[in-house]
Enzyme design. Structure first.
Site, PDB file in Angstrom:
ATOM      1  N   GLU A 138       0.817  -1.217   0.000  1.00 37.83           N
ATOM      2  CA  GLU A 138       0.000   0.000   0.000  1.00 37.83           C
ATOM      3  C   GLU A 138       0.851   1.268   0.000  1.00 37.83           C
ATOM      4  O   GLU A 138       0.531   2.236  -0.694  1.00 37.83           O
ATOM      5  CB  GLU A 138      -0.938  -0.012   1.204  1.00 37.83           C
ATOM      6  CG  GLU A 138      -2.014  -1.079   1.123  1.00 37.83           C
ATOM      7  CD  GLU A 138      -2.863  -0.950  -0.126  1.00 37.83           C
ATOM      8  OE1 GLU A 138      -3.185   0.181  -0.526  1.00 37.83           O
ATOM      9  OE2 GLU A 138      -3.198  -1.988  -0.715  1.00 37.83           O
ATOM     10  N   HIS A 195      -5.685  -6.339 -10.651  1.00 39.71           N
ATOM     11  CA  HIS A 195      -4.945  -7.310  -9.843  1.00 39.71           C
ATOM     12  C   HIS A 195      -4.649  -8.565 -10.653  1.00 39.71           C
ATOM     13  O   HIS A 195      -3.571  -9.157 -10.532  1.00 39.71           O
ATOM     14  CB  HIS A 195      -5.729  -7.662  -8.579  1.00 39.71           C
ATOM     15  CG  HIS A 195      -5.932  -6.496  -7.661  1.00 39.71           C
ATOM     16  ND1 HIS A 195      -6.996  -5.625  -7.808  1.00 39.71           N
ATOM     17  CD2 HIS A 195      -5.198  -6.048  -6.602  1.00 39.71           C
ATOM     18  CE1 HIS A 195      -6.918  -4.691  -6.874  1.00 39.71           C
ATOM     19  NE2 HIS A 195      -5.837  -4.916  -6.133  1.00 39.71           N
TER      20      HIS A 195
END
Length: 598
Positions: A395, A491
């Site tokens: 992140e 993803h």
């Protein structure tokens, strides 16, 4: 989400990224842990910026800038061999240009050597007169994002080959975003059409993946197995006079990493704050289960013993220990490996809030808050906060991408799933550098590997993996490029460049590394011999910071990494040739570059 001493990684060639406060600031290159002014033809950031700006207009046919454009420097980058790179954000007639970013490259003498640009066309709208009023645009944006619209700003949308007058509107408290976060909506100023509707922070776990896990009935409750801290642990006040605030060494009992050491701030004789003064004031706070995107409103974690958490969710500080430890290790990785001083390379600490929202099963990099947000899990499918180490590294890398190339998805569907190669590349870089944070940290409770999310407790034992991406059945991650990848969920699409990175670092075939077994296939059975993780990581980082822009796709990324390898090791080097071969091994070549990239 959008936005490693690989056992002591030492990149062979030092690199520097942003120089902030551009006017009159001396450029510097990190050397032996300290910055020293550069002695060269262009000794100030201002002179480099002005030379790059002049070159952009002088070479307009190559750079795409035109009359009415203004260029504002975002990054000034200096390479030890003498090259300079200036990343610009563009406005046209005073309006921000979406997809108008570019990097101008100069040599040691500040002569123009090339450009990397997001928009491959001249950015000039047919009209600058809007038919919609700002209020009408705000109403349409609020309706699209199901939230409260802030003021509408006129922009020029140059993405996807367009050159359209539009309004950009930030919508807060969006009912279409997990946790009620904000979205940025772009409305055509002539037709009222919604051109894009993108969450400002996207999640580590996509809506599509969460639906898949629910359909499978998976319950994720990874064991912690951590004992509470013993009374013998923790810092004791030092003898003699102490001036406050002062650094202190505390101990934390985390959820996933056992007992760890933390640098904290001693604010009085027996009063401590979970804030690290040795890393620019990096701090973790408690959101108190509110949907809070303002770090200043978070509740500070304090202690009278400098002992934090108990290794279980019964202590609100346990998740904070994981978060603070993971964030400081990520910052250390970027600084010690690349000389990067903070996520935005501005010598500012990172911030985090744990216990975000009520039953939020996700973690976020939130540019609005400029911080990490960690939910506690929904109590049903996810039983624990998503504060594992590689999630944090992943992140925060989105934050690094936001501060550099700003890679963006090409579209977002009604459920919040993102699509397109630039978004997939963003996710891939987050996985690559998130894994490297594990290698850098080398914590025995979290052995480093090329798996992502292996601590989450998934039935398939990991979320994604870099060596053989298609072993991920949950997201349907892919091993190789094909034209269909352009509109693949990000993803799933991330496997292409993650696989190329693994092959560059470790090569193909079966092997055991650090106790983990890998067996990486290649397209067409191509043989690839790796150059090592240190060099592969240096190449990908330089490519990100120097040669990637918001629209970079996989074929662009191939070119960017080749340029980076040439900078670092030379065009005739084994490293350069292996970069080319690694991309070919995932079916990304010069020969199959699409004529129409959209």
């Amino acid at each position: 989400m959008r936005r490693p001493h690989i056992r002591s990684v030492a990149v062979a060639v030092a690199v520097t990224t942003a120089v902030t406060g551009l006017a009159g600031t001396a450029l510097a290159v990190p050397s032996a842990g300290a910055d020293h002014p550069v002695s060269s033809a262009g000794t100030s950031a201002a002179s480099v910026v002005e030379a790059a700006r002049a070159a952009a207009f002088a070479h307009a046919s190559a750079t795409g800038v035109t009359q009415g454009d203004e260029l504002r420097a975002q990054d000034v980058m200096l390479d030890p061999e003498g090259a300079r790179h200036v990343r610009f954000i563009r406005t046209h007639q005073g309006m921000p240009v979406l997809g108008g970013d570019l990097v101008v490259h100069l040599d040691r003498r500040l002569a123009y050597t090339g450009v990397t640009r997001a928009a491959d066309h001249t950015v000039k709208p047919a009209t600058t007169e809007a038919k919609l009023t700002p209020k009408q645009a705000e109403t349409k944006a609020a309706s699209a994002a199901k939230g409260d619209a802030d003021g509408a700003e006129l922009v020029l949308d140059a993405r996807d080959g367009a050159s359209v007058l539009a309004y950009q509107v930030r919508v807060t408290d969006s009912a279409t975003t997990e946790g009620g976060g904000s979205r940025t909506v772009v409305i055509d100023a002539l037709t009222g059409k919604v051109r894009s509707n993108t969450p400002d922070s996207d999640e580590f776990l996509s809506p599509k993946l969460l639906d898949t896990l629910r359909d499978r009935g998976e319950t994720l409750d990874p064991a912690t197995g951590n004992a509470p801290l013993s009374a013998a642990l923790g810092a004791t006040p030092a003898a003699g006079a102490v001036h406050y605030p002062a650094p202190a060494t505390g101990t934390g009992s985390s959820l996933f990493l056992g007992k760890v050491s933390l640098t904290t701030t001693r604010t009085a004789g027996t009063s401590y704050l979970l804030k690290d003064p040795s890393r620019w004031g990096t701090e973790t706070r408690d959101a108190k289960n509110r949907l809070l995107e303002n770090f200043a409103q978070g509740t500070k974690f304090t202690s009278t013993t400098n002992k934090w958490g108990n290794g279980a969710v019964s202590s609100r500080a346990s998740a904070a220990v994981d978060a603070q430890y993971g964030i400081t290790k990520t910052l250390d990785f970027y600084q010690k490996t690349f000389g990067r001083k903070g996520i935005e390379n501005n010598s500012k600490g990172a911030q985090a809030m744990v216990h975000f929202g009520n039953k939020i099963a996700n973690a976020f990099w939130d540019p609005t808050c400029d911080c990490m947000l960690y939910g506690d899990g929904d109590g049903q499918m996810f039983k624990k906060p998503l504060v594992v180490l590689d999630v944090t590294g992943h992140e925060l890398t989105h934050g690094v991408v936001d501060a550099t190339a700003k890679l963006e998805p090409t579209r977002v569907d009604a459920d919040g799933n993102q699509y397109g190669e630039p978004g997939s590349l963003n996710e891939s870089l987050a996985d690559i550098f998130g894994s490297n944070v594990e290698f850098f940290t080398n914590n025995p409770k979290n052995p480093p590997n090329y798996l992502v999310g292996e601590k989450l407790g998934l039935a398939q034992k990991f979320l994604r993996r870099l060596d053989h991406p298609s072993l991920d059945r949950l997201e349907g991650t892919i091993d190789y490029w094909s034209p269909a990848v352009y509109d693949t969920e990000v993803h799933a699409g991330s496997g292409v460049s993650s696989h190329a990175y693994y092959l560059l670092a470790e090569g193909g075939g079966r092997k055991t590394i650090g106790g983990f077994s890998y067996n990486s296939p290649t397209y067409g059975g191509l043989t690839v011999k790796g150059i090592g993780r240190t060099k592969a990581t240096a190449i990908f980082y330089r490519a990100l910071t120097r040669y990637m822009v918001s629209t970079t796709d996989f074929h662009d990324a191939r070119v960017a990494t080749l340029k980076a390898a040439k900078d670092l090791y030379g065009a005739n080097s084994t490293e350069y040739k292996t970069v080319d071969r690694a991309w070919a091994a995932v079916n990304v070549t010069a020969a199959n570059t699409p004529a129409d990239r959209h």
